[in-house]
Design a protein around this motif. Structure first.
Motif, short mmCIF file in Angstrom:
data_model
loop_
_atom_site.label_atom_id
_atom_site.label_comp_id
_atom_site.label_asym_id
_atom_site.label_seq_id
_atom_site.Cartn_x
_atom_site.Cartn_y
_atom_site.Cartn_z
N THR A 130 37.04 59.15 51.28
CA THR A 130 36.62 60.48 51.07
C THR A 130 38.01 61.39 50.65
OG1 THR A 130 35.25 62.69 51.09
CG2 THR A 130 36.64 61.75 53.09
N VAL A 131 37.97 62.58 49.96
CA VAL A 131 38.89 63.44 49.63
C VAL A 131 38.61 64.85 50.07
CG1 VAL A 131 40.45 64.14 48.00
CG2 VAL A 131 39.36 61.92 47.59
N ALA A 132 39.56 65.25 50.81
CA ALA A 132 39.65 66.75 51.38
C ALA A 132 40.61 67.68 50.40
CB ALA A 132 39.81 66.90 52.66
N PHE A 133 39.98 68.65 49.82
CA PHE A 133 40.90 69.29 48.72
C PHE A 133 41.11 70.76 49.63
CE2 PHE A 133 38.43 66.79 46.09
CZ PHE A 133 39.25 66.50 44.91
N ALA A 134 42.66 70.86 49.52
CA ALA A 134 43.48 72.15 49.78
C ALA A 134 43.35 73.08 48.75
CB ALA A 134 44.62 71.69 50.62
N SER A 135 43.61 72.68 47.51
CA SER A 135 43.96 73.33 46.40
C SER A 135 43.72 72.41 45.08
CB SER A 135 45.14 74.00 46.35
OG SER A 135 46.20 73.05 46.20
N GLU A 136 43.77 73.07 43.84
CA GLU A 136 43.87 72.11 42.77
C GLU A 136 45.34 71.07 42.80
OE1 GLU A 136 41.83 71.79 40.76
OE2 GLU A 136 40.42 73.76 40.73
N LYS A 138 46.67 70.12 45.69
CA LYS A 138 47.08 69.36 47.04
C LYS A 138 45.73 68.99 47.61
CE LYS A 138 49.84 69.76 51.13
NZ LYS A 138 50.45 70.64 52.21
N ALA A 139 45.54 67.71 48.00
CA ALA A 139 44.46 66.97 48.59
C ALA A 139 44.91 65.76 49.32
CB ALA A 139 43.46 66.74 47.38
N TYR A 140 43.92 65.57 50.23
CA TYR A 140 44.02 64.36 51.07
C TYR A 140 43.06 63.33 51.08
CZ TYR A 140 46.75 68.09 53.34
OH TYR A 140 47.91 69.01 53.43
N VAL A 141 43.38 62.11 50.97
CA VAL A 141 42.70 60.82 50.62
C VAL A 141 42.78 60.22 51.99
CG1 VAL A 141 42.31 58.75 49.57
CG2 VAL A 141 43.47 60.73 48.16
N ILE A 142 41.57 60.17 52.49
CA ILE A 142 41.18 59.70 53.78
C ILE A 142 40.86 58.21 53.66
CG2 ILE A 142 39.87 59.70 56.02
CD1 ILE A 142 41.30 62.36 55.35
N GLN A 143 41.79 57.22 54.16
CA GLN A 143 41.69 55.77 54.21
C GLN A 143 41.18 55.19 55.22
OE1 GLN A 143 45.02 54.37 50.98
NE2 GLN A 143 46.11 55.40 52.59
N TYR A 144 40.07 54.24 54.99
CA TYR A 144 39.70 53.50 56.22
C TYR A 144 40.68 52.44 56.59
CZ TYR A 144 35.99 51.76 59.28
OH TYR A 144 35.32 51.19 60.41
N GLY A 145 41.28 51.84 55.76
CA GLY A 145 42.08 50.66 56.10
C GLY A 145 43.49 50.68 56.23
N ASN A 147 46.69 53.31 57.90
CA ASN A 147 47.15 54.20 58.98
C ASN A 147 47.68 55.39 58.42
OD1 ASN A 147 45.85 53.00 61.22
ND2 ASN A 147 47.54 51.54 61.48
N GLU A 148 47.38 55.71 57.12
CA GLU A 148 47.91 56.80 56.54
C GLU A 148 46.97 57.70 55.88
OE1 GLU A 148 51.85 57.54 53.53
OE2 GLU A 148 50.48 56.01 53.06
N VAL A 149 46.95 58.92 55.83
CA VAL A 149 46.12 59.92 55.11
C VAL A 149 47.07 60.01 53.69
CG1 VAL A 149 45.24 62.01 54.72
CG2 VAL A 149 44.83 60.99 56.84
N LEU A 150 46.74 59.79 52.44
CA LEU A 150 47.65 60.16 51.40
C LEU A 150 47.41 61.82 50.91
CD1 LEU A 150 46.49 57.40 48.96
CD2 LEU A 150 48.81 57.44 50.53
N ILE A 151 48.53 62.38 50.70
CA ILE A 151 48.62 63.40 50.07
C ILE A 151 48.70 63.16 48.81
CG2 ILE A 151 49.62 65.65 49.98
CD1 ILE A 151 50.87 65.12 52.87
N ILE A 152 47.76 63.89 47.81
CA ILE A 152 47.86 63.77 46.41
C ILE A 152 48.08 65.04 45.68
CG2 ILE A 152 46.65 61.65 46.23
CD1 ILE A 152 44.07 63.09 45.42
N ASN A 153 48.25 64.97 44.33
CA ASN A 153 48.46 66.13 43.59
C ASN A 153 47.09 65.79 42.54
OD1 ASN A 153 48.62 68.28 41.50
ND2 ASN A 153 50.42 67.75 40.88
N PRO A 154 45.98 66.57 42.77
CA PRO A 154 44.73 66.20 41.91
C PRO A 154 44.96 66.65 40.40
CG PRO A 154 44.15 67.23 43.94
CD PRO A 154 45.67 67.36 43.79
N SER A 155 46.15 67.68 40.34
CA SER A 155 46.37 68.03 38.78
C SER A 155 47.57 67.12 38.25
CB SER A 155 46.51 69.32 39.07
OG SER A 155 45.46 70.19 39.23
N ALA A 156 47.90 65.98 38.88
CA ALA A 156 49.15 65.27 38.55
C ALA A 156 48.82 65.12 36.81
CB ALA A 156 49.30 64.16 39.20
N GLN A 157 49.79 65.06 36.20
CA GLN A 157 49.72 64.69 34.47
C GLN A 157 50.13 63.04 34.49
OE1 GLN A 157 48.77 66.85 32.18
NE2 GLN A 157 48.25 68.16 34.02
#
Length: 398
Positions: A130-136, A138-145, A147-157
């Motif tokens: 799943t993904v938990a959104f902090a803002s447009e 910054k968001a966090y991708v929860i990975q089952y497989g 041992n890292e939660v990815l930090i992403i930019n959902p507005s990345a070009q």
């Protein structure tokens, strides 16, 4: 029980308001009114798992329209889910798919991007859940497989700008090398990540508890939830329940967690392990309270517990497993833990619960011939929305 089947692409009148309510685990950041605020996003999957899609249900005044699936390329993939935030919704590809596809409500059939959630194309599947959104941005991708939660930019070009960091969960890895993070939610500037810590499908390994890690989203630092204990201990919240699956947060009620227990006992020839339940997590002092216990080997009145929806301080629901594709719906009071069966919803393949307009419960029901969502107000079924495939995640504007 009052019901009426509504076919996809039909427009029907239904006495519902168009203001949206919470009730899901994804997200956690607050947003202003946005495009698509009256649109329901439904992740669907074929009965035989030969493919999946996203269907949109559009509200206007007291009417709604069920639209066909919006997914083109990738519709043959079945292990997918959906998330939404602001003006956009997203399709998340899970095991061996590992991508996030972004859509705008103004042009839902045209993806804005499809970016990989792998740090390296040669990496094994991270199985994003799943993904938990902090803002447009910054968001966090929860990975089952992983041992890292990815930090992403959902507005990345560009895809090179998409993954912008990570949070380390390696302290929680178990004997198989993974912490098995299964959900995440943001509350008051803190990211809560729950980890199953299964080994060979077993949530009952001696000495290995499920945990919730808590991170400050402004600094990225993990918070020590019990600073007075031994400094060598894990920083997270230790759980008494096993195999946790779903967070639900409501600002006026609190943070709840559903755990299933040892539903995989047959894979290893074990006796059933009733170590699940519904717990409440205090997001300030990090204490854990059992609200509904699933019982024990001698008495387990609900079977294994799946899914969770919280309407308000006195009304919430979970699903009890009777047998394959045979589930029962239960109402419980989050303030007292009192449970009662909902007789109208027993013996069904209940695949999802969500709280929708006017506080009604949206019940996703899988069925080979009539996949659908039924709207339930606590006493009566208000209507039935027919779908093209079986319903998964049901998402409303925040």
């Amino acid at each position: 029980m009052k019901t009426s089947l509504i076919n996809p692409l039909s427009i029907v009148a239904l006495s519902l308001a168009v203001s949206a309510c919470g009730g899901g685990s994804s997200g956690g950041g607050k947003s202003q009114p946005v495009a698509g605020e009256n649109t329901v996003v439904v992740s669907t999957v074929a009965f035989d798992y030969s493919g999946s899609n996203i269907q949109l249900i559009e509200f206007e005044n007291d009417d709604y329209t069920v639209m066909p699936g919006v997914v083109g390329e990738g519709a043959d993939q079945s292990d997918t889910t959906a998330v939404r935030y602001g003006e956009h919704f997203y399709r998340l590809g899970r095991y061996n798919i590992d991508n996030l596809t972004k859509y705008n409500f103004d042009a839902p059939s045209t993806p804005i991007y499809n970016y990989s959630t792998l740090n390296d194309p040669e990496d094994a599947s991270g199985n994003p859940y799943t993904v938990a959104f902090a803002s447009e941005e910054k968001a966090y991708v929860i990975q089952y497989g992983e041992n890292e939660v990815l930090i992403i930019n959902p507005s990345a070009q560009t895809e090179d700008e998409f993954i912008i960091g990570g949070l380390d969960l390696s302290a929680y890895e178990d004997a198989d090398g993974a912490a098995e993070a299964s959900d995440g939610v943001i509350v008051d500037g803190k990211l809560f990540v729950v980890m199953q810590r299964l080994v060979n499908f077993s949530p009952a390994e001696e000495g290995v508890s499920s945990y919730i890690a808590v991170f400050d989203i402004n600094t990225g630092a993990e918070i020590d939830t019990n600073p007075n204990d031994d400094s060598g201990n894990l920083k997270g919240i230790e759980l008494t329940t096993r195999n946790p699956n779903k967070f639900v947060y409501r600002e006026d009620v609190g943070l709840f967690l559903q755990s299933t227990g040892d539903a995989f006992y047959s894979y290893a020839g074990r006796d059933p392990g009733y170590t699940g339940g519904i717990t409440k997590i205090d997001t300030n002092d990090y204490s854990v309270s059992m609200i509904v216990d699933d019982g024990d080997a001698d008495s387990h009145p609900y079977g294994f517990m799946y899914n969770l929806a919280v309407v308000d301080a006195q009304n919430a629901y979970f699903v009890g497993y009777e047998s394959y594709q045979n589930y029962n719906l239960y109402h419980f009071d989050p303030s007292t833990g009192g449970v009662e069966a909902v007789a109208a919803y027993s013996g069904l393949d209940i695949s999802e619960l969500a709280v929708g307009p006017q506080g009604n419960l949206w019940i996703g029901i899988s069925d080979v011939s009539q996949p659908r969502i039924e709207l339930f107000d606590g006493e009566d079924t208000l209507g039935t929305i027919g779908l093209l495939q079986n319903p998964g995640a049901i998402l409303f504007a925040k």
